[in-house]
Design an enzyme around this catalytic site. Structure first.
Site, short mmCIF file in Angstrom:
data_model
loop_
_atom_site.label_atom_id
_atom_site.label_comp_id
_atom_site.label_asym_id
_atom_site.label_seq_id
_atom_site.Cartn_x
_atom_site.Cartn_y
_atom_site.Cartn_z
N ASP A 1 -9.67 5.35 -2.70
CA ASP A 1 -8.58 5.91 -3.49
C ASP A 1 -9.17 6.52 -4.76
O ASP A 1 -10.40 6.66 -4.89
CB ASP A 1 -7.52 4.86 -3.79
CG ASP A 1 -8.02 3.76 -4.74
OD1 ASP A 1 -9.23 3.75 -5.08
OD2 ASP A 1 -7.20 2.92 -5.15
N TYR B 1 -6.24 6.86 4.16
CA TYR B 1 -6.44 5.80 3.17
C TYR B 1 -5.67 4.53 3.54
O TYR B 1 -6.21 3.43 3.56
CB TYR B 1 -6.01 6.25 1.77
CG TYR B 1 -5.83 5.07 0.85
CD1 TYR B 1 -6.94 4.43 0.31
CD2 TYR B 1 -4.57 4.53 0.61
CE1 TYR B 1 -6.79 3.30 -0.47
CE2 TYR B 1 -4.41 3.40 -0.17
CZ TYR B 1 -5.53 2.79 -0.72
OH TYR B 1 -5.38 1.66 -1.47
N GLU C 1 0.82 -1.21 0.00
CA GLU C 1 0.00 0.00 0.00
C GLU C 1 0.86 1.27 0.00
O GLU C 1 0.53 2.25 -0.66
CB GLU C 1 -0.95 0.01 1.19
CG GLU C 1 -2.08 -1.01 1.10
CD GLU C 1 -3.01 -0.77 -0.08
OE1 GLU C 1 -3.07 0.38 -0.57
OE2 GLU C 1 -3.66 -1.72 -0.52
#
Length: 363
Positions: A141, A123, A40
């Site tokens: 996102d 996020y 990520e």
């Protein structure tokens, strides 16, 4: 509508999920949280294709968060070179150290605790909580924003629409399989609900999509006009030293490209540099000459135009000037050089190459 969206999307994901090295197959136990977190962080502002080789290389070199925590920062920055957004690499290393030292090598499993770690924002915290730990978290996102804007026909332009889009995403995020749902939304945006020419006929949510029904899907999400990017200018100094070695120096830890290596240069500013100004900013006095052409690079918020001046150190000093160090040309690959600096080096190598004498070419 929310249950119908998640049911259709998860059914589609079970059949069409992308196979990615950091992802468990649909419905299977999640990957090690370290792997989820690493992917990520790497995927922020970067494509899957660009990330894959870096991800594999990091895991080979540092297979656990404790291994990464114990690595020298310079080694991490060097391994990251070329992936961009270098603050991520520094925060990645710091986060690994905090997890190893303060959490016993285990990542927290809740959003609030994850957000307290270096480099983890809203996020990433939601993504790790959902994908690695199966927590219900709203993961939004750019791909998810696009899907939601079209699904609900949100006319508010980005970035103003971000809060509205997250609230709508909250309403369709299920308690069951939240990690798979998050990844399904990302996959849908990346492979079907494309920015241009969306493949609506292949979309599992086509009959629920208000943007498609009103024939405006391709126009969404709307965006406010972007301001023109300014251009910054600099002069980089290609200084050849002992046995042809090149002078490099490390950039300050804070700021753009922090902690990375660079070809010494003037500060970066909005106006071009005069020869007198550039000479005053050179790392030492030398017969500098401007190499032909310019190096151009684009960062997120500005364009960058660089002139390259070259010189050779008159005497080979025992120590490098300007708080730099000499690096042999055949060892440049081992340095933490960002893409823009590699462009400058490539330019310098081509412009300073000595032509082969006449008659020496192969027949």
């Amino acid at each position: 509508m929310s249950n119908e969206v998640s049911a259709k999307l998860l059914d589609w994901y079970d059949r069409h999920a992308r196979r990615l090295p950091w992802r468990a197959p649909p419905g299977r136990p999640p990957m090690d949280p370290y792997r989820v977190w690493l992917s990520e962080i790497m995927l922020q502002q970067t494509t899957v294709a660009a990330v894959a080789p870096y991800y594999e290389a990091f895991l080979t070199r540092w297979p656990t968060v404790a291994d990464l925590a114990a690595a020298p920062q310079e080694a991490v920055l060097t391994a990251w070179a070329g992936l961009g957004y270098y603050a991520r690499a520094r925060n990645l290393h710091r986060c690994a150290q905090v997890v190893a030292a303060e959490h016993g090598g285990r990542f927290p499993d809740r959003e609030a605790e994850l957000r307290e770690l270096p480099g983890i924002g809203a996020y990433t915290a939601a993504a790790v909580a959902a994908i690695a730990f199966g927590r219900r978290a709203v993961v939004v996102d750019g791909n998810v924003e696009r899907v939601v804007a079209r699904l609900f026909r949100v006319e508010t332009p980005l970035p103003k629409a971000k809060g509205e889009l997250k609230a709508l995403a909250e309403g369709i995020t299920p308690e069951r399989r939240p990690g798979d749902f998050a990844q399904a939304m990302m996959d849908l945006g990346a492979t079907v609900c494309l920015p241009r020419q969306p493949k609506c006929l292949l979309c599992p949510l086509q009959d629920l999509c208000r943007g498609h029904g009103d024939s405006v899907a391709q126009e969404l999400p709307r965006r406010l006009p972007k301001a023109a990017k300014p251009t910054r200018h600099a002069v980089a100094f290609w200084l050849a030293g002992p046995e042809g070695a090149l002078l490099l120096r490390r950039r300050p830890e804070k700021g753009l490209l922090g902690g990375m290596m660079e070809v010494p240069s003037t500060p970066w500013r909005e106006s071009p540099w005069t020869p007198e100004e550039a000479t005053a900013a050179a790392p030492l006095e030398a017969p500098w000459r401007a190499l032909p052409g310019q190096v151009r690079h684009t960062f997120t918020h500005f364009h960058f135009a660089v002139e390259v001046w070259a010189a050779t150190a008159v005497e080979a000093p025992d120590t490098a000037p300007a708080e730099g160090r000499w690096v042999a040309l055949d060892r440049l690959d081992g340095e933490a050089l960002p893409t823009v600096m590699r462009k400058i080096i490539d330019h310098g190598l081509k412009a300073t190459a000595v032509p082969a004498p006449a008659g020496t070419a192969d027949d």
